[in-house]
Scaffold this active site. Structure first.
Site, PDB file in Angstrom:
ATOM      1  N   LYS A  11      44.134  44.114  27.990  1.00 28.89           N
ATOM      2  CA  LYS A  11      45.230  43.524  28.770  1.00 28.89           C
ATOM      3  C   LYS A  11      45.396  42.044  28.358  1.00 28.89           C
ATOM      4  CE  LYS A  11      44.275  47.016  32.183  1.00 28.89           C
ATOM      5  NZ  LYS A  11      44.273  47.465  33.574  1.00 28.89           N
ATOM      6  N   HIS A 100      52.258  51.609  29.846  1.00 24.33           N
ATOM      7  CA  HIS A 100      51.189  51.338  30.819  1.00 24.33           C
ATOM      8  C   HIS A 100      51.832  51.041  32.180  1.00 24.33           C
ATOM      9  CE1 HIS A 100      47.815  49.509  32.867  1.00 24.33           C
ATOM     10  NE2 HIS A 100      47.034  50.049  31.943  1.00 24.33           N
ATOM     11  N   GLU A 102      51.210  48.925  34.342  1.00 25.05           N
ATOM     12  CA  GLU A 102      51.448  47.498  34.623  1.00 25.05           C
ATOM     13  C   GLU A 102      52.797  47.069  34.053  1.00 25.05           C
ATOM     14  OE1 GLU A 102      47.675  46.193  33.091  1.00 25.05           O
ATOM     15  OE2 GLU A 102      46.700  47.034  34.857  1.00 25.05           O
ATOM     16  N   GLU A 170      46.467  57.791  33.834  1.00 24.67           N
ATOM     17  CA  GLU A 170      45.945  56.616  34.535  1.00 24.67           C
ATOM     18  C   GLU A 170      46.533  56.546  35.936  1.00 24.67           C
ATOM     19  OE1 GLU A 170      44.223  53.504  31.672  1.00 24.67           O
ATOM     20  OE2 GLU A 170      46.243  52.917  32.228  1.00 24.67           O
ATOM     21  N   GLY A 176      41.681  49.141  38.084  1.00 23.41           N
ATOM     22  CA  GLY A 176      41.183  47.836  38.520  1.00 23.41           C
ATOM     23  C   GLY A 176      40.689  47.804  39.952  1.00 23.41           C
ATOM     24  N   SER A 215      39.186  52.418  36.276  1.00 21.51           N
ATOM     25  CA  SER A 215      37.830  52.084  36.755  1.00 21.51           C
ATOM     26  C   SER A 215      36.732  52.889  36.059  1.00 21.51           C
ATOM     27  CB  SER A 215      37.742  52.238  38.277  1.00 21.51           C
ATOM     28  OG  SER A 215      38.618  51.322  38.907  1.00 21.51           O
TER      29      SER A 215
HETATM   30  P1  13P Z   1      40.390  49.412  34.540  1.00 22.41           P
HETATM   31  O1  13P Z   1      39.415  50.136  33.664  1.00 22.41           O
HETATM   32  O2  13P Z   1      40.146  47.941  34.626  1.00 22.41           O
HETATM   33  O3  13P Z   1      40.539  50.082  35.867  1.00 22.41           O
HETATM   34  O4  13P Z   1      41.825  49.531  33.824  1.00 22.41           O
HETATM   35  C1  13P Z   1      42.261  50.768  33.409  1.00 22.41           C
HETATM   36  C2  13P Z   1      43.462  50.577  32.574  1.00 22.41           C
HETATM   37  O5  13P Z   1      44.508  50.192  33.057  1.00 22.41           O
HETATM   38  C3  13P Z   1      43.339  50.817  31.141  1.00 22.41           C
HETATM   39  O6  13P Z   1      44.581  50.824  30.509  1.00 22.41           O
END
Ligand code: 13P
Length: 256
Positions: A11, A100, A102, A170, A176, A215
């Protein structure tokens, strides 16, 4: 048998200097996993570190692939701030994360845009890692499978029903939060994704790797990766530490 794929999504973390330090540490402590050739590992630093990391991989003769976190669908032109497929290729990129959550949530990236990104990546010889996943409310409402089918349908206009690529499941509520999906939930969702792919593409669905992300840690990786339809992991936070990511790669190796 699908070879496990472990992808590190950093990220917006790691400067060039920090990225280089990670690479050297991973080479030192994770080199044994890469040498077995039993897992594929890819790491996705920010754009600014890609070229240096490409050189670092060559310098250390590492068997690790480089991925980008985004791509633009045009080849060149007046698209301020965007990065073209050719620019990524020049940096040695062979995978790219597309769609993604996000980006979908914070930057209003639509499924139609995600599909165009996947198409552009494939055209350039870069393998897209197409991300899909449901929100907490969809999950709580028991509508995960329907959500995934709709999101795949909308994001996969690019697919010719035969080209191999990678899908990452995901769930947004697991990203996160420290609250990873149970192995049972991850398997059910990844199986639903495979069935969608099979309906459209037949046997090629058995070759497509479906990753779980949200996670993932060195502590829960083995259980998640032991699921028959979970072919690897897309790891955020835990991948920032080279030793934790090496342990996650080892966990994949042990499940085979
Ligand atoms: P985390 O492993 O920090 O939960 O993030 C997962 C993720 O978004 C990977 O692209």
């Amino acid at each position: 048998m699908r070879k496990p794929l472990l992808a590190a999504n950093w990220k917006m973390n790691q400067t060039v200097a920090e990225s280089f330090a990670w690479l050297e540490e991973f080479d030192r402590i994770g080199g044994d996993v890469l040498e077995t050739d039993e897992v594929d590992a890819v790491f996705c630093p920010p754009f600014t570190a890609l070229y240096e990391m490409h050189q670092g991989i060559e310098q250390h003769k590492m068997d690790i692939e480089l991925g980008a976190q985004d791509i633009f669908w045009q080849e060149a032109g007046a698209f301020t701030g965007e990065i073209s497929p050719a620019m990524l290729k020049e940096c040695g990129v062979s995978y790219v994360i597309c769609g993604h959550s996000e980006r979908r949530q914070l930057l209003q990236e639509s499924s139609a845009m995600v599909s165009k990104k996947c198409a552009a990546a494939l055209k350039a010889g870069i393998t897209p890692i197409l991300c899909v996943g449901e929100s907490q409310s969809v999950h709580d409402g028991g509508l995960t499978q329907q959500w995934l089918e709709a999101q795949l349908y909308e994001s996969m206009g690019f697919w010719d029903n035969e080209t191999e690529f990678v899908v990452a499941y995901e769930p947004i509520w697991a990203i996160g939060t420290g609250n990873a999906a149970t192995a049972e939930d991850a398997e059910a969702a990844c199986l639903a994704i495979r069935e969608y792919l099979r309906e459209r593409g037949g046997d090629v669905a058995d070759k497509i790797r479906i990753l779980y992300g949200g996670s993932v840690t060195a502590a829960n990786a083995a259980e998640l990766l032991a699921c028959p339809n979970v072919d690897g992991a897309l790891v955020g936070g835990a991948s920032l530490k080279a030793d934790a990511f090496a342990d996650i790669c080892r966990a994949a190796f042990k499940t085979r």
